[in-house]
Structures are given as structure tokens and as C-alpha cells.
Scaffold this motif. Sequence first.
Motif, mmCIF file in Angstrom:
data_model
loop_
_atom_site.group_PDB
_atom_site.id
_atom_site.type_symbol
_atom_site.label_atom_id
_atom_site.label_comp_id
_atom_site.label_asym_id
_atom_site.label_seq_id
_atom_site.Cartn_x
_atom_site.Cartn_y
_atom_site.Cartn_z
ATOM 1 N N SER A 69 49.611 51.795 42.380
ATOM 2 C CA SER A 69 50.523 51.859 43.529
ATOM 3 C C SER A 69 49.758 51.760 44.844
ATOM 4 O O SER A 69 50.220 51.112 45.788
ATOM 5 N N GLU B 231 58.208 48.898 37.793
ATOM 6 C CA GLU B 231 58.174 47.544 37.245
ATOM 7 C C GLU B 231 57.526 46.551 38.209
ATOM 8 O O GLU B 231 57.016 45.523 37.780
ATOM 9 N N GLU B 232 57.538 46.858 39.508
ATOM 10 C CA GLU B 232 56.883 45.977 40.480
ATOM 11 C C GLU B 232 55.369 45.935 40.284
ATOM 12 O O GLU B 232 54.708 45.022 40.766
ATOM 13 N N PRO C 256 55.402 50.483 46.060
ATOM 14 C CA PRO C 256 56.421 49.781 45.274
ATOM 15 C C PRO C 256 57.743 50.544 45.257
ATOM 16 O O PRO C 256 57.772 51.764 45.364
ATOM 17 N N HIS D 119 50.532 44.719 49.823
ATOM 18 C CA HIS D 119 51.866 44.405 50.346
ATOM 19 C C HIS D 119 52.285 45.236 51.564
ATOM 20 O O HIS D 119 53.367 45.018 52.109
ATOM 21 N N THR E 225 59.816 50.250 42.602
ATOM 22 C CA THR E 225 59.971 50.626 41.189
ATOM 23 C C THR E 225 58.618 50.472 40.503
ATOM 24 O O THR E 225 57.734 49.761 40.997
ATOM 25 N N PHE F 109 48.804 48.156 45.214
ATOM 26 C CA PHE F 109 50.016 47.443 45.633
ATOM 27 C C PHE F 109 50.239 47.655 47.132
ATOM 28 O O PHE F 109 50.544 46.719 47.864
#
Length: 128
Positions: free
Chosen positions: A54, A69-70, A65, A61, A67, A57
Motif C-alpha cells: 500500500s 484488489e488494486e 488504494p 499513485h 481496495t 502504491f
Amino acid sequence: MAKPSGALQRLFTAARATAGQVLGGTLLLVTLLRPNRSGSERARKGAEQIIAASRAFQQRHGRLPGTLEELVPEFLPSVPEAKYRGPHFGFVYDVGPESGRHVLSWTEHIPFGRPFYVFEEERWGYLD
């Protein structure tokens, strides 16, 4: 030494059988009720993998995230398993609509006992 009488022999046999049943029952209870240490370790390691993915991520980004699943497959090959398997016992990732807080949790002890991690505060907690 004299051979025990029939009544005494039956008493010894019954005592031996009772002792075996008590020992077997005790072992069964210990096996069923002992803490699932390997499952707890698996869940903690899985949570640490999710937290690290996370954060990666977030770096890429600019946000956490929405979820779990991302995170798949770019940051994790799959979502790790929590302590228990089943639709209600896996990792739970909540994003508060009003607070905007991202919280990861799982069931440690059924029916209660949920460790959780709050991303914005970078802290662990435990909900009973």
C-alpha cells in the motif's frame, strides 16, 4: 505373588480405561483450544506485506488504494490469507467515507479480537 482376584482385575482394567479416556479427552481439548500460532504469524506477515504494498502504491499513485484488489498484480501477486479462511475472516480494508482513514484488520480470535492498522496514523491497535 498371588494373582489378583477377578473383581480386582476388573477394577484395574476399568481404571486403566478411564485414565486413557481422560488423557485422550484432555489432549483433544488442548489441540482444539490452543492458540493457532502459525495462523497468527501468517496473518501478521500478510498484513505487513499489504502495508508495504500500500505504501508502494501510495508512492506511485499519490494516494492509498481504495481496495486491496488494486494492489494485485502490480504490488502483490494476490491478497495474502489472514489467520482464518472464509468469506468473513480474511483481511478487511476499510476506507472511511467521512474520515478518509484507511484501516486494515482481520479476525485474530473468533468471535472477537481484531488487530488493526491505521495507515494515516501509522499505528497498530486491537479491537475486542
